[in-house]
Design a protein around this motif. Structure first.
Motif, PDB file in Angstrom:
ATOM      1  N   ASP A  43       1.186  -1.213   0.145  1.00  0.00           N
ATOM      2  CA  ASP A  43      -0.357   0.461  -0.073  1.00  0.00           C
ATOM      3  C   ASP A  43       0.868   1.429   0.239  1.00  0.00           C
ATOM      4  O   ASP A  43       0.338   2.379  -0.504  1.00  0.00           O
ATOM      5  N   VAL A  44       2.236   1.517   1.042  1.00  0.00           N
ATOM      6  CA  VAL A  44       2.733   2.483   0.862  1.00  0.00           C
ATOM      7  C   VAL A  44       3.492   2.459  -0.230  1.00  0.00           C
ATOM      8  O   VAL A  44       3.623   3.882  -0.946  1.00  0.00           O
ATOM      9  N   PHE A  45       3.921   1.238  -1.618  1.00  0.00           N
ATOM     10  CA  PHE A  45       4.139   1.736  -2.552  1.00  0.00           C
ATOM     11  C   PHE A  45       3.703   2.368  -3.512  1.00  0.00           C
ATOM     12  O   PHE A  45       3.360   2.962  -3.988  1.00  0.00           O
ATOM     13  N   ARG A  46       2.277   1.369  -3.708  1.00  0.00           N
ATOM     14  CA  ARG A  46       1.136   1.985  -4.544  1.00  0.00           C
ATOM     15  C   ARG A  46       0.508   3.562  -4.157  1.00  0.00           C
ATOM     16  O   ARG A  46       0.924   4.550  -5.457  1.00  0.00           O
ATOM     17  N   SER A  47       0.283   3.878  -3.070  1.00  0.00           N
ATOM     18  CA  SER A  47       0.134   5.509  -2.338  1.00  0.00           C
ATOM     19  C   SER A  47       0.990   6.225  -2.874  1.00  0.00           C
ATOM     20  O   SER A  47       0.813   7.733  -3.602  1.00  0.00           O
ATOM     21  N   GLN A  48       2.318   5.904  -2.832  1.00  0.00           N
ATOM     22  CA  GLN A  48       3.890   7.132  -2.887  1.00  0.00           C
ATOM     23  C   GLN A  48       3.177   7.182  -4.810  1.00  0.00           C
ATOM     24  O   GLN A  48       3.574   8.346  -5.130  1.00  0.00           O
ATOM     25  N   TYR A  49       3.684   5.946  -5.149  1.00  0.00           N
ATOM     26  CA  TYR A  49       4.004   5.833  -6.841  1.00  0.00           C
ATOM     27  C   TYR A  49       2.524   6.815  -7.477  1.00  0.00           C
ATOM     28  O   TYR A  49       2.893   7.651  -8.262  1.00  0.00           O
ATOM     29  N   HIS A  50       1.480   6.651  -6.713  1.00  0.00           N
ATOM     30  CA  HIS A  50       0.414   6.952  -7.394  1.00  0.00           C
ATOM     31  C   HIS A  50       0.047   8.399  -7.410  1.00  0.00           C
ATOM     32  O   HIS A  50      -0.079   9.530  -8.551  1.00  0.00           O
ATOM     33  N   THR A  51       0.979   9.027  -6.315  1.00  0.00           N
ATOM     34  CA  THR A  51       0.748  10.135  -5.629  1.00  0.00           C
ATOM     35  C   THR A  51       1.812  11.203  -7.068  1.00  0.00           C
ATOM     36  O   THR A  51       1.091  12.073  -6.961  1.00  0.00           O
ATOM     37  N   LEU A  52       2.997  10.668  -7.335  1.00  0.00           N
ATOM     38  CA  LEU A  52       3.884  10.572  -8.398  1.00  0.00           C
ATOM     39  C   LEU A  52       3.404  11.101  -9.404  1.00  0.00           C
ATOM     40  O   LEU A  52       3.759  11.748 -10.366  1.00  0.00           O
ATOM     41  N   LEU A  53       2.886   9.809  -9.571  1.00  0.00           N
ATOM     42  CA  LEU A  53       2.253   9.605 -10.870  1.00  0.00           C
ATOM     43  C   LEU A  53       0.867  11.005 -10.832  1.00  0.00           C
ATOM     44  O   LEU A  53       0.557  11.638 -12.496  1.00  0.00           O
ATOM     45  N   LYS A  54      -0.129  11.199 -10.180  1.00  0.00           N
ATOM     46  CA  LYS A  54      -1.008  12.561 -10.269  1.00  0.00           C
ATOM     47  C   LYS A  54      -0.063  13.489 -10.797  1.00  0.00           C
ATOM     48  O   LYS A  54       0.178  14.651 -11.513  1.00  0.00           O
ATOM     49  N   ALA A  55       0.898  13.091  -9.494  1.00  0.00           N
ATOM     50  CA  ALA A  55       1.901  14.776 -10.236  1.00  0.00           C
ATOM     51  C   ALA A  55       2.891  15.075 -11.937  1.00  0.00           C
ATOM     52  O   ALA A  55       2.665  16.401 -11.762  1.00  0.00           O
ATOM     53  N   TYR A  56       3.170  14.230 -11.492  1.00  0.00           N
ATOM     54  CA  TYR A  56       3.743  14.644 -13.005  1.00  0.00           C
ATOM     55  C   TYR A  56       3.375  14.225 -14.573  1.00  0.00           C
ATOM     56  O   TYR A  56       3.167  14.891 -15.180  1.00  0.00           O
ATOM     57  N   PHE A  57       1.722  13.436 -14.563  1.00  0.00           N
ATOM     58  CA  PHE A  57       1.078  12.891 -15.590  1.00  0.00           C
ATOM     59  C   PHE A  57      -0.405  13.485 -15.338  1.00  0.00           C
ATOM     60  O   PHE A  57      -1.484  13.485 -16.596  1.00  0.00           O
ATOM     61  N   ALA A  58      -0.785  13.816 -14.478  1.00  0.00           N
ATOM     62  CA  ALA A  58      -2.307  12.711 -14.749  1.00  0.00           C
ATOM     63  C   ALA A  58      -3.532  13.711 -15.092  1.00  0.00           C
ATOM     64  O   ALA A  58      -4.486  14.274 -15.408  1.00  0.00           O
ATOM     65  N   GLU A  59      -2.814  15.238 -14.743  1.00  0.00           N
ATOM     66  CA  GLU A  59      -3.538  16.496 -15.876  1.00  0.00           C
ATOM     67  C   GLU A  59      -3.701  16.161 -17.231  1.00  0.00           C
ATOM     68  O   GLU A  59      -4.643  16.527 -17.852  1.00  0.00           O
ATOM     69  N   ASN A  60      -2.052  15.904 -17.883  1.00  0.00           N
ATOM     70  CA  ASN A  60      -3.387  15.062 -19.368  1.00  0.00           C
ATOM     71  C   ASN A  60      -3.974  14.032 -20.032  1.00  0.00           C
ATOM     72  O   ASN A  60      -4.244  12.808 -20.523  1.00  0.00           O
ATOM     73  N   PHE A  61      -3.675  12.780 -18.602  1.00  0.00           N
ATOM     74  CA  PHE A  61      -3.580  11.625 -18.983  1.00  0.00           C
ATOM     75  C   PHE A  61      -4.457  10.640 -17.528  1.00  0.00           C
ATOM     76  O   PHE A  61      -4.897  10.611 -16.136  1.00  0.00           O
ATOM     77  N   VAL A  62      -5.375   9.008 -18.044  1.00  0.00           N
ATOM     78  CA  VAL A  62      -6.398   8.802 -17.074  1.00  0.00           C
ATOM     79  C   VAL A  62      -5.022   7.845 -16.437  1.00  0.00           C
ATOM     80  O   VAL A  62      -4.220   7.214 -17.502  1.00  0.00           O
ATOM     81  N   LEU A  63      -5.504   7.475 -15.422  1.00  0.00           N
ATOM     82  CA  LEU A  63      -4.183   6.831 -15.014  1.00  0.00           C
ATOM     83  C   LEU A  63      -5.172   5.785 -14.154  1.00  0.00           C
ATOM     84  O   LEU A  63      -5.692   5.413 -13.162  1.00  0.00           O
ATOM     85  N   ASP A  64      -4.958   4.600 -14.905  1.00  0.00           N
ATOM     86  CA  ASP A  64      -5.664   3.589 -14.373  1.00  0.00           C
ATOM     87  C   ASP A  64      -5.102   2.705 -12.930  1.00  0.00           C
ATOM     88  O   ASP A  64      -3.486   3.310 -13.163  1.00  0.00           O
ATOM     89  N   ALA A  65      -5.308   2.340 -12.915  1.00  0.00           N
ATOM     90  CA  ALA A  65      -5.078   1.827 -10.771  1.00  0.00           C
ATOM     91  C   ALA A  65      -3.875   0.404 -11.110  1.00  0.00           C
ATOM     92  O   ALA A  65      -3.476   0.522 -10.069  1.00  0.00           O
ATOM     93  N   GLU A  66      -3.947  -0.676 -12.096  1.00  0.00           N
ATOM     94  CA  GLU A  66      -2.428  -1.117 -12.798  1.00  0.00           C
ATOM     95  C   GLU A  66      -1.475  -0.313 -12.109  1.00  0.00           C
ATOM     96  O   GLU A  66      -0.370  -0.820 -11.902  1.00  0.00           O
ATOM     97  N   LEU A  67      -1.331   0.883 -13.178  1.00  0.00           N
ATOM     98  CA  LEU A  67       0.123   1.640 -13.322  1.00  0.00           C
ATOM     99  C   LEU A  67       0.889   1.908 -11.606  1.00  0.00           C
ATOM    100  O   LEU A  67       1.548   1.977 -12.125  1.00  0.00           O
ATOM    101  N   ASP A  68      -0.415   1.935 -11.038  1.00  0.00           N
ATOM    102  CA  ASP A  68       0.791   2.417  -9.718  1.00  0.00           C
ATOM    103  C   ASP A  68       1.004   1.057  -9.341  1.00  0.00           C
ATOM    104  O   ASP A  68       2.171   1.066  -8.217  1.00  0.00           O
ATOM    105  N   LEU A  69       1.187   0.043  -9.799  1.00  0.00           N
ATOM    106  CA  LEU A  69       1.859  -0.547  -9.571  1.00  0.00           C
ATOM    107  C   LEU A  69       3.686  -0.836 -10.432  1.00  0.00           C
ATOM    108  O   LEU A  69       4.417  -1.953 -10.255  1.00  0.00           O
ATOM    109  N   GLU A  70       3.860  -0.072 -11.118  1.00  0.00           N
ATOM    110  CA  GLU A  70       4.620   0.065 -12.279  1.00  0.00           C
ATOM    111  C   GLU A  70       5.485   0.352 -11.649  1.00  0.00           C
ATOM    112  O   GLU A  70       7.015  -0.184 -11.930  1.00  0.00           O
ATOM    113  N   CYS A  71       5.730   1.018 -10.384  1.00  0.00           N
ATOM    114  CA  CYS A  71       6.764   0.347  -9.383  1.00  0.00           C
ATOM    115  C   CYS A  71       8.540  -0.619  -9.215  1.00  0.00           C
ATOM    116  O   CYS A  71       9.078  -0.512  -8.681  1.00  0.00           O
ATOM    117  N   LEU A  72       6.932  -1.345  -8.959  1.00  0.00           N
ATOM    118  CA  LEU A  72       7.431  -3.030  -8.661  1.00  0.00           C
ATOM    119  C   LEU A  72       8.554  -3.376  -9.991  1.00  0.00           C
ATOM    120  O   LEU A  72       8.851  -4.455  -9.828  1.00  0.00           O
TER     121      LEU A  72
END
Length: 159
Positions: A43-72
Motif C-alpha cells: 500500500d505504501v509503494f502504491r500510494s506513493q507512486y500514485h501520488t507521483l504519477l498524479k503530480a507528473y502526468f495526471a493532468e493530461n492522462f487517465v491513470l489506470d489503477a494497475e499503473l500504481d504497481l509499475e514501481c515494482l
C-alpha cells in the motif's frame, strides 16, 4: 516521416527527463519512509507512486489503477540512486548539442576537447569546461525549451 522523428525525440525526452526524475523522487520518498522506521508495504509503494504519477502526468492522462504497481517492475529501483543520471545526462547532452548546432563560436572545439578528456577529470569539471554548468538550472531549462519546441513543431505538422 518528419512527424515520426519529432515524436520519437519528444518521447525520448519525456521518458528520460520527466520519468527518470519522477523515478528519482520516488526512490527518495521510499528511502525516507524506511529511514523513519515505517514499514514498506504494498500500500505504501502504491500510494506513493500514485501520488507521483498524479503530480507528473495526471493532468493530461487517465491513470489506470494497475499503473500504481509499475514501481515494482522497474529494475532501476533495485540499484539505489542512479536514475537521476539519465535526466542529468540528457540535459548535458542537449545543451552540448544545442551549442554546436547554434553555431556558437568555439563550441565545436570545446565539444571535441570534452570528448578528448575521457575520464581525466570529474564529470562536472569536464562539462563546465565544455560550456555546460550542471550546478545551475540552465541545462534543464535548455532541455525543456527543446521539448517545448518539438511539441510546437509536431503540433504544426499535424494540424
Amino acid at each position: 516521416m518528419r512527424a515520426y522523428i519529432i515524436n520519437r525525440q519528444i518521447d525520448d525526452l519525456r521518458g528520460t527527463l520527466f520519468r527518470q526524475t519522477m523515478f528519482a523522487e520516488f526512490e527518495k520518498i521510499i528511502h525516507a519512509v524506511e529511514e523513519r522506521g515505517d514499514a514498506l508495504t504494498l500500500d505504501v509503494f502504491r500510494s506513493q507512486y500514485h501520488t507521483l504519477l498524479k503530480a507528473y502526468f495526471a493532468e493530461n492522462f487517465v491513470l489506470d489503477a494497475e499503473l500504481d504497481l509499475e514501481c515494482l517492475r522497474i529494475p532501476h529501483f533495485y540499484h539505489a540512486f542512479y536514475v537521476y543520471k539519465y535526466a542529468t545526462g540528457i540535459s548535458a547532452a542537449v545543451t552540448l548539442s544545442q551549442r554546436v548546432l547554434s553555431g556558437e563560436p568555439g563550441s565545436v572545439e570545446t565539444y571535441l576537447d570534452f570528448l578528448r578528456s575521457g575520464g581525466s577529470k570529474f564529470p562536472l569539471e569536464t562539462l563546465k569546461a565544455a560550456g555546460v554548468d550542471m550546478t545551475t538550472s540552465a541545462p534543464i531549462e535548455t532541455t525543456l525549451h527543446l521539448f517545448q519546441q518539438r511539441l510546437d513543431e509536431l503540433e504544426e505538422l499535424l494540424l
